[in-house]
Design a protein around this motif. Structure first.
Motif, mmCIF file in Angstrom:
data_model
loop_
_atom_site.group_PDB
_atom_site.id
_atom_site.type_symbol
_atom_site.label_atom_id
_atom_site.label_comp_id
_atom_site.label_asym_id
_atom_site.label_seq_id
_atom_site.Cartn_x
_atom_site.Cartn_y
_atom_site.Cartn_z
ATOM 1 N N TYR A 60 0.838 -1.190 0.000
ATOM 2 C CA TYR A 60 0.000 0.000 0.000
ATOM 3 C C TYR A 60 0.881 1.252 0.000
ATOM 4 O O TYR A 60 2.023 1.219 0.466
ATOM 5 N N THR A 61 0.317 2.351 -0.503
ATOM 6 C CA THR A 61 1.004 3.624 -0.358
ATOM 7 C C THR A 61 0.879 4.050 1.104
ATOM 8 O O THR A 61 -0.141 3.797 1.749
ATOM 9 N N HIS A 66 -3.451 3.345 -0.734
ATOM 10 C CA HIS A 66 -3.862 2.810 -2.033
ATOM 11 C C HIS A 66 -3.076 1.539 -2.312
ATOM 12 O O HIS A 66 -1.855 1.488 -2.145
ATOM 13 N N ARG A 67 -3.766 0.517 -2.776
ATOM 14 C CA ARG A 67 -3.136 -0.782 -3.002
ATOM 15 C C ARG A 67 -2.354 -0.805 -4.316
ATOM 16 O O ARG A 67 -2.828 -0.321 -5.335
ATOM 17 N N VAL A 68 -1.150 -1.356 -4.269
ATOM 18 C CA VAL A 68 -0.331 -1.549 -5.462
ATOM 19 C C VAL A 68 -0.589 -2.959 -5.975
ATOM 20 O O VAL A 68 -0.487 -3.924 -5.215
ATOM 21 N N ARG A 69 -0.923 -3.100 -7.253
ATOM 22 C CA ARG A 69 -1.350 -4.399 -7.769
ATOM 23 C C ARG A 69 -0.356 -5.032 -8.735
ATOM 24 O O ARG A 69 -0.401 -6.244 -8.962
ATOM 25 N N ASP A 73 3.668 -0.882 -11.290
ATOM 26 C CA ASP A 73 3.100 0.258 -10.572
ATOM 27 C C ASP A 73 4.058 0.851 -9.548
ATOM 28 O O ASP A 73 3.831 1.947 -9.040
ATOM 29 N N LEU A 74 5.122 0.131 -9.225
ATOM 30 C CA LEU A 74 6.111 0.652 -8.272
ATOM 31 C C LEU A 74 6.838 1.851 -8.873
ATOM 32 O O LEU A 74 7.276 1.806 -10.017
ATOM 33 N N VAL A 81 3.942 0.214 2.103
ATOM 34 C CA VAL A 81 3.685 -0.502 3.350
ATOM 35 C C VAL A 81 3.303 -1.936 3.010
ATOM 36 O O VAL A 81 2.389 -2.174 2.211
ATOM 37 N N ALA A 82 4.016 -2.890 3.606
ATOM 38 C CA ALA A 82 3.781 -4.313 3.347
ATOM 39 C C ALA A 82 2.786 -4.869 4.354
ATOM 40 O O ALA A 82 2.903 -4.649 5.560
ATOM 41 N N ALA A 83 1.792 -5.607 3.845
ATOM 42 C CA ALA A 83 0.765 -6.192 4.707
ATOM 43 C C ALA A 83 0.429 -7.595 4.229
ATOM 44 O O ALA A 83 0.737 -7.970 3.093
ATOM 45 N N GLY A 84 -0.183 -8.368 5.125
ATOM 46 C CA GLY A 84 -0.682 -9.685 4.749
ATOM 47 C C GLY A 84 -2.073 -9.528 4.177
ATOM 48 O O GLY A 84 -2.311 -8.715 3.292
ATOM 49 N N PHE A 85 -3.030 -10.289 4.725
ATOM 50 C CA PHE A 85 -4.416 -10.161 4.282
ATOM 51 C C PHE A 85 -5.195 -9.155 5.140
ATOM 52 O O PHE A 85 -6.358 -8.885 4.876
#
Length: 227
Positions: A60-61, A66-69, A73-74, A81-85
């Protein structure tokens, strides 16, 4: 540029933070698309390097969430920000150690008090806190014995959380655990279907491999325990 005129993608420098961790100072990554071919590969690389408690499945930003897909897009020089589910947690990631806004602290305090009001019965608390214990094999691996996983009762309603717990302990070569199967290959779809003391197989994106896991990796128990 290569000899045939193809322009090679430039390496991108990005900094990645841990979701919900206000003290993590970020880890710098050089994303070279000649070496990292897919977004999934990059997420696996982030999981390993930031020592995440669970497999990283989303980026995410840091300000708006906002989610990076896609890998494309990087943006060079950007932070993520790194996240799991789990959901994105809005913090001041760019200033590690900064306190949360007062409104957030107040909201969290309300949530904590609500939880304590619900736990009015000591007998009910004891029931809720009793964990389930399962034994998990790694798909296609006949060298490593099964690992023991304690699943808290309050986690049984969150299947993604359970898969993250399995991912952390399994360390599959294929990355994150996508499914948990019975020894016959049937996919378990929820925590409520897990049976205490039973054996399961952790499976990634690959197909389930039906092998004699128990026969080869579990010592034979006395006959009276096999009833």
């Amino acid at each position: 540029m290569t000899s045939n005129g193809t322009v090679l993608p430039l390496a991108k420098n990005v900094v990645v933070y841990k979701n919900g961790d206000p003290f993590f100072h970020g880890r710098k990554f050089v994303v070279n698309q000649r070496q990292i071919l897919t977004f999934e590969s990059f997420l696996n690389e982030v999981t390993h390097n930031i020592q995440a408690q669970a497999a990283v499945r989303n980026l995410y930003t840091p300000r708006e969430g906002h989610r990076v897909r896609e890998l494309d897009d990087l943006q060079n020089g950007s932070q993520y920000v790194a996240a799991g589910f789990e959901k994105f947690k809005k913090l001041d990631y760019l200033n590690p150690g900064a306190k949360k806004p007062a409104a957030n602290r107040k909201s969290e305090g309300i949530q904590i008090r609500t939880v304590y009001r619900l736990n009015v019965s000591a007998k009910w608390r004891k029931t809720i806190q009793m964990p389930s214990v399962i034994h998990v094999f790694r798909n296609g691996d006949l060298l490593c014995p099964p690992f023991r996983l304690i699943v808290p009762r309050n986690a049984l309603q969150d299947w993604e959380k359970i898969l993250n717990m399995v991912t952390e302990k399994a360390n599959l070569r294929t990355g994150a655990v996508r499914r948990l199967c019975t020894l016959e290959g049937e996919t378990v779809s929820s925590g409520e279907n897990l049976e205490n003391g039973q054996y399961y197989v952790a499976v990634g994106a690959e197909k389930f491999k039906k092998l004699p896991y128990v026969e080869l990796l579990v010592p034979k128990a006395p006959s009276h325990n096999l009833r």
